[in-house]
Design a protein around this motif. Structure first.
Motif, PDB file in Angstrom:
ATOM      1  N   GLY A  33       0.840  -1.186   0.000  1.00  0.00           N
ATOM      2  CA  GLY A  33       0.000   0.000   0.000  1.00  0.00           C
ATOM      3  C   GLY A  33       0.875   1.235   0.000  1.00  0.00           C
ATOM      4  O   GLY A  33       2.047   1.191  -0.390  1.00  0.00           O
ATOM      5  N   SER A  34       0.316   2.376   0.400  1.00  0.00           N
ATOM      6  CA  SER A  34       1.109   3.611   0.453  1.00  0.00           C
ATOM      7  C   SER A  34       2.268   3.472   1.421  1.00  0.00           C
ATOM      8  O   SER A  34       3.309   4.123   1.283  1.00  0.00           O
ATOM      9  CB  SER A  34       0.219   4.788   0.867  1.00  0.00           C
ATOM     10  N   VAL A  35       2.090   2.606   2.432  1.00  0.00           N
ATOM     11  CA  VAL A  35       3.173   2.267   3.368  1.00  0.00           C
ATOM     12  C   VAL A  35       3.401   0.767   3.281  1.00  0.00           C
ATOM     13  O   VAL A  35       2.486  -0.024   3.532  1.00  0.00           O
ATOM     14  CB  VAL A  35       2.799   2.651   4.820  1.00  0.00           C
ATOM     15  N   SER A  36       4.597   0.365   2.883  1.00  0.00           N
ATOM     16  CA  SER A  36       4.913  -1.063   2.803  1.00  0.00           C
ATOM     17  C   SER A  36       5.289  -1.586   4.185  1.00  0.00           C
ATOM     18  O   SER A  36       6.062  -0.948   4.910  1.00  0.00           O
ATOM     19  CB  SER A  36       6.069  -1.304   1.828  1.00  0.00           C
ATOM     20  N   ARG A  62      -5.808  -2.046   6.921  1.00  0.00           N
ATOM     21  CA  ARG A  62      -5.488  -3.122   5.970  1.00  0.00           C
ATOM     22  C   ARG A  62      -6.237  -4.414   6.254  1.00  0.00           C
ATOM     23  O   ARG A  62      -6.808  -5.034   5.341  1.00  0.00           O
ATOM     24  CB  ARG A  62      -3.971  -3.394   6.000  1.00  0.00           C
ATOM     25  N   SER A 188     -12.406   0.434  -0.867  1.00  0.00           N
ATOM     26  CA  SER A 188     -11.881   1.588  -0.145  1.00  0.00           C
ATOM     27  C   SER A 188     -12.700   1.860   1.115  1.00  0.00           C
ATOM     28  O   SER A 188     -13.938   1.807   1.093  1.00  0.00           O
ATOM     29  CB  SER A 188     -11.906   2.819  -1.056  1.00  0.00           C
ATOM     30  N   ARG A 300      -4.761  -0.844  -5.988  1.00  0.00           N
ATOM     31  CA  ARG A 300      -4.406   0.107  -4.936  1.00  0.00           C
ATOM     32  C   ARG A 300      -3.013   0.706  -5.127  1.00  0.00           C
ATOM     33  O   ARG A 300      -2.789   1.870  -4.794  1.00  0.00           O
ATOM     34  CB  ARG A 300      -4.486  -0.602  -3.580  1.00  0.00           C
ATOM     35  N   VAL A 301      -2.085  -0.097  -5.659  1.00  0.00           N
ATOM     36  CA  VAL A 301      -0.689   0.367  -5.702  1.00  0.00           C
ATOM     37  C   VAL A 301      -0.192   0.715  -7.111  1.00  0.00           C
ATOM     38  O   VAL A 301       0.786   1.457  -7.244  1.00  0.00           O
ATOM     39  CB  VAL A 301       0.256  -0.699  -5.082  1.00  0.00           C
ATOM     40  N   ALA A 304      -0.635   4.548  -7.732  1.00  0.00           N
ATOM     41  CA  ALA A 304      -0.446   5.388  -6.548  1.00  0.00           C
ATOM     42  C   ALA A 304       0.118   6.758  -6.953  1.00  0.00           C
ATOM     43  O   ALA A 304       0.956   6.844  -7.865  1.00  0.00           O
ATOM     44  CB  ALA A 304       0.494   4.694  -5.573  1.00  0.00           C
ATOM     45  N   PRO A 305      -0.361   7.845  -6.313  1.00  0.00           N
ATOM     46  CA  PRO A 305      -1.231   7.893  -5.128  1.00  0.00           C
ATOM     47  C   PRO A 305      -2.721   7.765  -5.429  1.00  0.00           C
ATOM     48  O   PRO A 305      -3.522   7.793  -4.531  1.00  0.00           O
ATOM     49  CB  PRO A 305      -0.925   9.261  -4.538  1.00  0.00           C
ATOM     50  N   GLU A 307      -6.020   5.727  -6.181  1.00  0.00           N
ATOM     51  CA  GLU A 307      -6.471   4.361  -5.920  1.00  0.00           C
ATOM     52  C   GLU A 307      -7.655   4.021  -6.820  1.00  0.00           C
ATOM     53  O   GLU A 307      -8.688   4.672  -6.772  1.00  0.00           O
ATOM     54  CB  GLU A 307      -6.879   4.213  -4.455  1.00  0.00           C
TER      55      GLU A 307
END
Length: 330
Positions: A33-36, A62, A188, A300-301, A304-305, A307
């Motif tokens: 995602g935006s943060v792995s 998540r 989402s 989602r990825v 990015a950014p 979605e």
């Protein structure tokens, strides 16, 4: 006898592979995602040993989203597999033939007109799905049911109900944003309350579907043979349609009109494990989990950014697949 044993071993091996695929899809959906988030932190969090920002992201955002995606994939795949057997039509799918639209218009009525009563969305959507199924049967019946006639009736019902949904959105324009996302089909902002909405129907519908696998296999032999074996054909069809409608309605209630999962997944499973519904149903369920969780992760990825709703990605794959099947069947 040995060939039969080999066939069973092959199918069990495929089920194991599909289970691994479902687990991989589930894990990737949680990690990416935006943060792995590293796999070890994910495992620590699932075991209750993690703290900090990543743990909050996993448990609050998540994990519930992934659980909803897995249950939706399972429900739609099982619904599609059952409908293809009941309607004797390889093109049957809750989205294409209008059952999802029936659930959709009923569910969106609750969302737009009675926004404080979300707990009633799924049962009301189930009623809408069953009414749509009845309408399709009535429109398609003429000296019996023919596969192409069911698809045409389903497309007509789906278009009519889609117009009704659009009309409701116009008259409730102040609440249109959530309705628009619901029309496309996406995961989402799915959270634990959405998990609570869907899991009882997934559990009950999934168990009923697996228990019905023997009756579905008998239906594949033809109506006359099924009657000779003591099966009440029309009652069995009604019950199976109700199970499929319940599964589809519960999925539609939480993610909206997510299409083509019930078309693509059962076909892919059938090509590998065959048409024995004792194996086809669990294979479809597991593959449905893997397909939806992986597609949602990609949607989602990949951009990015921004979605993408997973429904857009599924339609991009599903529409060409549907046209291919349509040409082959006709």
């Amino acid at each position: 006898m040995s060939d039969n044993k080999s066939s069973v071993k092959w199918r069990i091996s495929i089920l194991a592979i599909f289970a691994i695929l479902a687990a991989v899809g589930f894990l990737l959906s949680i990690m990416m995602g935006s943060v792995s988030i590293p796999a070890q932190e994910v495992l620590d969090s699932l075991m209750g040993n993690a703290t900090g920002t990543h743990e909050k992201i996993l448990n609050s955002i998540r994990l519930p989203r992934t659980v909803v995606g897995a249950l939706v994939g399972m429900n739609l795949a099982l619904s599609g597999a059952i409908l293809q057997a009941v309607m004797k039509n390889p093109l049957a799918d809750p989205h294409i033939i209008g059952i999802s639209s029936g659930a959709g218009i009923a569910g969106i009525m609750v969302m737009l007109i009675f926004p404080g009563y979300e707990m009633f969305v799924t049962p009301v959507a189930f009623v809408g799905a069953m009414l749509a199924a009845v309408c399709i049967y009535i429109l398609a019946w003429k000296n019996g049911i023919r596969p192409v006639r069911i698809i045409l009736a389903g497309v007509a019902v789906s278009a009519f109900l889609g117009a009704g949904i659009s009309g409701m959105m116009i008259f409730n324009s102040d609440k249109i944003h959530n309705a628009l996302m619901w029309m496309v089909g996406g995961l989402s902002a799915r959270s634990w309350p959405h998990v609570a909405m869907i899991w009882p129907y997934s559990l009950g519908g999934g168990i009923l579907a697996l228990l019905a696998s023997r009756h579905i296999n008998i239906l594949q032999l033809g109506d006359e043979v099924a009657k000779g074996l003591g099966v009440r054909v029309e009652l069995t069809r009604i019950v199976l349609t109700a199970i499929a409608a319940l599964l589809a309605a519960s999925a539609v209630s939480v993610v909206g009109l997510l299409g083509f999962v019930g078309l693509i997944v059962p076909h892919a499973a059938r090509l590998i494990v065959g048409s024995d519904y004792r194996f086809l149903l669990p294979a479809s369920a597991l593959l449905g989990i893997g397909v939806v969780t992986i597609c949602d992760t990609v949607a989602r990825v990949a951009f990015a950014p921004v979605e993408l709703p997973v429904g857009i990605l599924m339609a991009a794959f599903g529409a060409p697949f549907f046209l291919f099947l349509l040409r082959r069947e006709l």
